[in-house]
Design a protein around this motif. Structure first.
Motif, mmCIF file in Angstrom:
data_model
loop_
_atom_site.group_PDB
_atom_site.id
_atom_site.type_symbol
_atom_site.label_atom_id
_atom_site.label_comp_id
_atom_site.label_asym_id
_atom_site.label_seq_id
_atom_site.Cartn_x
_atom_site.Cartn_y
_atom_site.Cartn_z
ATOM 1 N N SER A 111 -2.719 17.094 -0.659
ATOM 2 C CA SER A 111 -1.801 17.264 0.468
ATOM 3 C C SER A 111 -2.214 16.452 1.690
ATOM 4 O O SER A 111 -1.418 16.260 2.612
ATOM 5 N N ALA A 112 -3.454 15.952 1.714
ATOM 6 C CA ALA A 112 -3.920 15.157 2.854
ATOM 7 C C ALA A 112 -3.583 13.677 2.715
ATOM 8 O O ALA A 112 -3.905 12.883 3.607
ATOM 9 N N PRO B 115 -11.231 7.532 9.932
ATOM 10 C CA PRO B 115 -10.921 8.840 9.356
ATOM 11 C C PRO B 115 -12.133 9.384 8.600
ATOM 12 O O PRO B 115 -12.829 8.631 7.918
ATOM 13 N N TYR B 116 -12.394 10.642 8.787
ATOM 14 C CA TYR B 116 -13.517 11.297 8.105
ATOM 15 C C TYR B 116 -14.871 10.726 8.525
ATOM 16 O O TYR B 116 -15.857 10.840 7.803
ATOM 17 N N ALA C 47 -0.929 11.999 3.078
ATOM 18 C CA ALA C 47 -0.058 11.451 4.118
ATOM 19 C C ALA C 47 -0.825 11.061 5.374
ATOM 20 O O ALA C 47 -0.349 10.241 6.164
ATOM 21 N N GLU C 48 -2.021 11.626 5.566
ATOM 22 C CA GLU C 48 -2.801 11.311 6.757
ATOM 23 C C GLU C 48 -3.244 9.845 6.786
ATOM 24 O O GLU C 48 -3.566 9.315 7.852
ATOM 25 N N LEU C 49 -3.283 9.208 5.626
ATOM 26 C CA LEU C 49 -3.796 7.842 5.539
ATOM 27 C C LEU C 49 -2.715 6.836 5.154
ATOM 28 O O LEU C 49 -3.015 5.767 4.637
ATOM 29 N N THR C 50 -1.472 7.178 5.428
ATOM 30 C CA THR C 50 -0.370 6.276 5.080
ATOM 31 C C THR C 50 -0.528 4.916 5.749
ATOM 32 O O THR C 50 -0.321 3.869 5.113
ATOM 33 N N ASP C 51 -0.902 4.896 7.023
ATOM 34 C CA ASP C 51 -1.042 3.627 7.741
ATOM 35 C C ASP C 51 -2.160 2.774 7.151
ATOM 36 O O ASP C 51 -2.002 1.558 6.984
#
Length: 228
Positions: free
Chosen positions: A21-22, A216-217, A24-28
């Protein structure tokens, strides 16, 4: 002959199936990585970092099963081989190839993370000579991460000094400052790959374009393109 050079992270988080579910957070980030790779011709040389020097042919295939989901990847079209154990850089390159240009063939060149800056630069010079001797255009995919100590939850823990180093690395990649890559500290995860890039392109590329920078992360990721 040399063609474009795409610079991307060595990040399994690029693979949506691994993120659930995560994703989408890295679409860019994902879009930037694919866009960078789409600038390459049909023949790729991948530069990655591992425990030892190795060359992995485009007939190879692998899977992200070791990272939690059995997502199969291949380094070339119509790959006849069953999946084998591949280093992370090769797996990521295979996934990117499938997204950006499934007809591309990628040869992976792994460089030991123990190489000094001078040794990595020399490897880059030798790689440039090999590519320049090729009759067809050859693109290079540099698969490497930056600092992994940018937040408290980062894989390497938090180092307050790493933010400035990561910013300097991002700036160097964004403008094509090959010389700056030779000054990276040893704890930058993809240091050797970046220093191979410096040798490959010295004194620097004709142009550079940034497509993404972020952490991220808690890991420094950059995506962009250098033109020789």
């Amino acid at each position: 002959m040399r063609s474009a050079i795409a610079i991307v992270p060595s990040a399994p988080v690029l693979v949506p199936e691994l993120m659930g579910s995560a994703a989408a957070e890295l679409t860019d980030l994902r879009a930037a990585v694919v866009a960078a790779a789409q600038t390459l011709p049909a023949r790729w040389v991948v530069v990655g970092v591992g425990d030892a020097d190795a060359v992995i042919g485009s007939e190879s295939a692998g899977t992200f099963a070791g990272y939690g989901v059995d997502v199969a990847v291949a380094l070339g079209p119509g790959c006849p081989q069953a999946p084998t154990e591949l280093p992370l850089s090769a797996l990521v390159a295979g996934w990117i190839r499938g997204q950006a240009n499934p007809e591309a063939a990628a040869e992976v060149r792994m460089y030991a993370d123990s190489h000094t800056a001078d040794a990595a630069q020399a490897h880059g010079r030798r790689l440039r000579a090999l590519i320049d001797d090729a009759a067809d255009p050859v693109g290079v995919l540099v698969v490497a991460d930056g600092a992994h100590t940018l937040t408290a939850s980062a894989p390497g823990g938090y180092d307050p000094e790493s933010g400035a180093i990561q910013s300097a690395l991002d700036d160097a990649l964004a403008v094509g400052d090959a010389a700056a890559l030779l000054r990276l500290p040893e704890w930058i995860v993809g240091r050797v790959a970046y220093q191979v890039l410096a040798g490959l392109t010295e004194p620097g590329p004709a142009g550079a374009r940034e497509l993404y920078r972020g952490a991220p992360y808690g890991v420094g990721y950059f995506a962009g393109v250098w033109h020789p």
